[in-house]
Motif scaffolding. Sequence first.
Motif, PDB file in Angstrom:
ATOM      1  N   ALA A  88       0.830  -1.208   0.000  1.00  0.00           N
ATOM      2  CA  ALA A  88       0.000   0.000   0.000  1.00  0.00           C
ATOM      3  C   ALA A  88       0.864   1.257   0.000  1.00  0.00           C
ATOM      4  O   ALA A  88       0.538   2.249  -0.672  1.00  0.00           O
ATOM      5  N   LEU A  89       1.975   1.214   0.724  1.00  0.00           N
ATOM      6  CA  LEU A  89       2.859   2.378   0.805  1.00  0.00           C
ATOM      7  C   LEU A  89       3.503   2.681  -0.541  1.00  0.00           C
ATOM      8  O   LEU A  89       3.505   3.840  -0.980  1.00  0.00           O
ATOM      9  N   PHE A  90       4.028   1.644  -1.225  1.00  0.00           N
ATOM     10  CA  PHE A  90       4.674   1.945  -2.506  1.00  0.00           C
ATOM     11  C   PHE A  90       3.649   2.313  -3.578  1.00  0.00           C
ATOM     12  O   PHE A  90       3.920   3.128  -4.461  1.00  0.00           O
ATOM     13  N   LEU A  91       2.441   1.740  -3.487  1.00  0.00           N
ATOM     14  CA  LEU A  91       1.402   2.120  -4.446  1.00  0.00           C
ATOM     15  C   LEU A  91       0.959   3.569  -4.229  1.00  0.00           C
ATOM     16  O   LEU A  91       0.743   4.315  -5.193  1.00  0.00           O
ATOM     17  N   ALA A  92       0.839   3.964  -2.964  1.00  0.00           N
ATOM     18  CA  ALA A  92       0.432   5.341  -2.665  1.00  0.00           C
ATOM     19  C   ALA A  92       1.476   6.343  -3.144  1.00  0.00           C
ATOM     20  O   ALA A  92       1.132   7.378  -3.740  1.00  0.00           O
ATOM     21  N   THR A  93       2.755   6.037  -2.896  1.00  0.00           N
ATOM     22  CA  THR A  93       3.807   6.953  -3.347  1.00  0.00           C
ATOM     23  C   THR A  93       3.900   6.974  -4.870  1.00  0.00           C
ATOM     24  O   THR A  93       4.135   8.030  -5.464  1.00  0.00           O
ATOM     25  N   THR A 111      -4.583   2.790  -8.767  1.00  0.00           N
ATOM     26  CA  THR A 111      -5.644   3.213  -7.868  1.00  0.00           C
ATOM     27  C   THR A 111      -6.507   2.026  -7.458  1.00  0.00           C
ATOM     28  O   THR A 111      -6.820   1.834  -6.271  1.00  0.00           O
ATOM     29  N   ALA A 112      -6.892   1.205  -8.444  1.00  0.00           N
ATOM     30  CA  ALA A 112      -7.714   0.020  -8.152  1.00  0.00           C
ATOM     31  C   ALA A 112      -6.969  -0.956  -7.249  1.00  0.00           C
ATOM     32  O   ALA A 112      -7.540  -1.507  -6.297  1.00  0.00           O
ATOM     33  N   THR A 113      -5.672  -1.170  -7.541  1.00  0.00           N
ATOM     34  CA  THR A 113      -4.879  -2.101  -6.732  1.00  0.00           C
ATOM     35  C   THR A 113      -4.692  -1.580  -5.318  1.00  0.00           C
ATOM     36  O   THR A 113      -4.735  -2.344  -4.344  1.00  0.00           O
ATOM     37  N   LEU A 114      -4.492  -0.270  -5.173  1.00  0.00           N
ATOM     38  CA  LEU A 114      -4.338   0.318  -3.839  1.00  0.00           C
ATOM     39  C   LEU A 114      -5.626   0.153  -3.026  1.00  0.00           C
ATOM     40  O   LEU A 114      -5.575  -0.207  -1.838  1.00  0.00           O
ATOM     41  N   ILE A 115      -6.770   0.396  -3.641  1.00  0.00           N
ATOM     42  CA  ILE A 115      -8.041   0.271  -2.925  1.00  0.00           C
ATOM     43  C   ILE A 115      -8.244  -1.161  -2.432  1.00  0.00           C
ATOM     44  O   ILE A 115      -8.615  -1.392  -1.265  1.00  0.00           O
ATOM     45  N   PHE A 165       9.516  15.051  -5.630  1.00  0.00           N
ATOM     46  CA  PHE A 165       8.845  14.020  -6.413  1.00  0.00           C
ATOM     47  C   PHE A 165       9.846  13.022  -6.986  1.00  0.00           C
ATOM     48  O   PHE A 165       9.536  11.841  -7.131  1.00  0.00           O
ATOM     49  N   ARG A 166      11.038  13.483  -7.309  1.00  0.00           N
ATOM     50  CA  ARG A 166      12.080  12.560  -7.791  1.00  0.00           C
ATOM     51  C   ARG A 166      12.471  11.572  -6.702  1.00  0.00           C
ATOM     52  O   ARG A 166      12.678  10.389  -6.962  1.00  0.00           O
ATOM     53  N   ILE A 167      12.577  12.072  -5.476  1.00  0.00           N
ATOM     54  CA  ILE A 167      12.931  11.197  -4.352  1.00  0.00           C
ATOM     55  C   ILE A 167      11.797  10.226  -4.049  1.00  0.00           C
ATOM     56  O   ILE A 167      12.031   9.034  -3.790  1.00  0.00           O
ATOM     57  N   ILE A 168      10.559  10.714  -4.102  1.00  0.00           N
ATOM     58  CA  ILE A 168       9.399   9.841  -3.867  1.00  0.00           C
ATOM     59  C   ILE A 168       9.336   8.748  -4.922  1.00  0.00           C
ATOM     60  O   ILE A 168       9.049   7.576  -4.614  1.00  0.00           O
ATOM     61  N   TRP A 169       9.589   9.102  -6.169  1.00  0.00           N
ATOM     62  CA  TRP A 169       9.585   8.125  -7.259  1.00  0.00           C
ATOM     63  C   TRP A 169      10.638   7.054  -6.996  1.00  0.00           C
ATOM     64  O   TRP A 169      10.347   5.847  -7.107  1.00  0.00           O
ATOM     65  N   ALA A 170      11.834   7.455  -6.644  1.00  0.00           N
ATOM     66  CA  ALA A 170      12.897   6.488  -6.358  1.00  0.00           C
ATOM     67  C   ALA A 170      12.514   5.593  -5.185  1.00  0.00           C
ATOM     68  O   ALA A 170      12.737   4.373  -5.215  1.00  0.00           O
ATOM     69  N   PHE A 171      11.931   6.193  -4.150  1.00  0.00           N
ATOM     70  CA  PHE A 171      11.543   5.424  -2.965  1.00  0.00           C
ATOM     71  C   PHE A 171      10.554   4.323  -3.318  1.00  0.00           C
ATOM     72  O   PHE A 171      10.691   3.175  -2.872  1.00  0.00           O
ATOM     73  N   CYS A 172       9.543   4.649  -4.141  1.00  0.00           N
ATOM     74  CA  CYS A 172       8.531   3.641  -4.466  1.00  0.00           C
ATOM     75  C   CYS A 172       9.118   2.531  -5.337  1.00  0.00           C
ATOM     76  O   CYS A 172       8.738   1.362  -5.203  1.00  0.00           O
ATOM     77  N   VAL A 173      10.068   2.868  -6.209  1.00  0.00           N
ATOM     78  CA  VAL A 173      10.721   1.844  -7.039  1.00  0.00           C
ATOM     79  C   VAL A 173      11.513   0.868  -6.171  1.00  0.00           C
ATOM     80  O   VAL A 173      11.413  -0.352  -6.317  1.00  0.00           O
ATOM     81  N   PHE A 174      12.302   1.419  -5.238  1.00  0.00           N
ATOM     82  CA  PHE A 174      13.119   0.565  -4.377  1.00  0.00           C
ATOM     83  C   PHE A 174      12.257  -0.244  -3.408  1.00  0.00           C
ATOM     84  O   PHE A 174      12.535  -1.420  -3.152  1.00  0.00           O
ATOM     85  N   LEU A 175      11.206   0.390  -2.865  1.00  0.00           N
ATOM     86  CA  LEU A 175      10.346  -0.315  -1.910  1.00  0.00           C
ATOM     87  C   LEU A 175       9.586  -1.447  -2.576  1.00  0.00           C
ATOM     88  O   LEU A 175       9.423  -2.528  -1.990  1.00  0.00           O
ATOM     89  N   GLU A 176       9.136  -1.229  -3.803  1.00  0.00           N
ATOM     90  CA  GLU A 176       8.403  -2.275  -4.513  1.00  0.00           C
ATOM     91  C   GLU A 176       9.257  -3.530  -4.673  1.00  0.00           C
ATOM     92  O   GLU A 176       8.756  -4.648  -4.582  1.00  0.00           O
ATOM     93  N   SER A 177      10.553  -3.336  -4.893  1.00  0.00           N
ATOM     94  CA  SER A 177      11.432  -4.480  -5.167  1.00  0.00           C
ATOM     95  C   SER A 177      11.604  -5.399  -3.971  1.00  0.00           C
ATOM     96  O   SER A 177      11.948  -6.570  -4.134  1.00  0.00           O
ATOM     97  N   VAL A 178      11.337  -4.904  -2.753  1.00  0.00           N
ATOM     98  CA  VAL A 178      11.559  -5.725  -1.560  1.00  0.00           C
ATOM     99  C   VAL A 178      10.304  -5.847  -0.689  1.00  0.00           C
ATOM    100  O   VAL A 178      10.365  -6.398   0.412  1.00  0.00           O
ATOM    101  N   SER A 179       9.161  -5.355  -1.159  1.00  0.00           N
ATOM    102  CA  SER A 179       7.945  -5.358  -0.344  1.00  0.00           C
ATOM    103  C   SER A 179       7.430  -6.754  -0.041  1.00  0.00           C
ATOM    104  O   SER A 179       6.668  -6.949   0.916  1.00  0.00           O
ATOM    105  N   VAL A 180       7.827  -7.740  -0.830  1.00  0.00           N
ATOM    106  CA  VAL A 180       7.338  -9.104  -0.624  1.00  0.00           C
ATOM    107  C   VAL A 180       8.141  -9.859   0.440  1.00  0.00           C
ATOM    108  O   VAL A 180       7.745 -10.951   0.857  1.00  0.00           O
ATOM    109  N   LEU A 181       9.250  -9.286   0.911  1.00  0.00           N
ATOM    110  CA  LEU A 181      10.110  -9.998   1.865  1.00  0.00           C
ATOM    111  C   LEU A 181       9.378 -10.439   3.141  1.00  0.00           C
ATOM    112  O   LEU A 181       9.576 -11.569   3.596  1.00  0.00           O
ATOM    113  N   PRO A 182       8.548  -9.592   3.775  1.00  0.00           N
ATOM    114  CA  PRO A 182       7.819 -10.082   4.955  1.00  0.00           C
ATOM    115  C   PRO A 182       6.918 -11.280   4.653  1.00  0.00           C
ATOM    116  O   PRO A 182       6.785 -12.185   5.488  1.00  0.00           O
TER     117      PRO A 182
END
Length: 278
Positions: A88-93, A111-115, A165-182
């Motif tokens: 949800a966090l990486f989708l929101a960002t 948007t649909a996936t976040l909801i 916005f550039r930093i937010i974009w980078a954050f969501c890219v990096f977070l998406e790559s490891v969000s499945v670890l938990p």
Amino acid sequence: MALGSRAINPVRPLLRWLKKQPPKVKTFLGVLSGILALLLLRFMPFNRNNLFVVAESVHAVGILVLIYKLQRGRNCAGLSLKSQELTALFLATRLICSFVMEKDIHTVLDTATLITTLWVIYMIRFKLKASYMPELDNLPSYYVIIPCAVLSLVIHPKISINLLFRIIWAFCVFLESVSVLPQLRVMQNTKVVEPFTAHYVFALGVARFLNCAHWVFQIVDSKGSLLFAMGYGLWAPAVLLSEIVQTFILADFCYYYVKSVVDGQLLWLSGNTRRLHS
């Protein structure tokens, strides 16, 4: 029934042979399989620009599988709340960046996936809280979030939009790559993977591979110019590397998932198996 068994049998000896191979051979064959799959996609007669949309759609299908599980079974055993929250966090960002820069079909899909992801979080936190296993969902979220945040401050696109916005974009890219670890940690802790959870994680693996293929084809088709369209420096290689990391994180699970489906068995991470129940 016998005809179905004969159709599947030729695959089983190959999987048994592969299981006996040393890690280096498995890694080589995995990389080779990935390259062959990319080549197959490369020469298939369809618009490869749609791969990213297909990847997001597969992710959405994975979320729908989770919704079906929660509605049907009325329990959330085997699911990681932390993975859903990171998703949800990486989708929101990503939506923040999408509304600023794109406002296209990706915005609609995200948007649909976040909801739906927020709905899954709500069900786990409140409606099905009794079946949630926090002691197994024990990978701290800050282990994932903080490195991604720090990395995004250092590596981000050098393009003509606001630095934030550039930093937010980078954050969501990096977070998406490891969000499945938990979620992978939960499955390791429980040893056995519940079928609908396995379907969901496999859908994530397929989505990650298609996403990676999209970037590879974009770079190849542009003859490398796409690498510089997002600015010079480490950003473009970091994006490609994050896509590859996502794919490899899930590749091993996807192999065992396919094996369990071929054998008609439920996936156990401890090496044992039992019959698959839908």
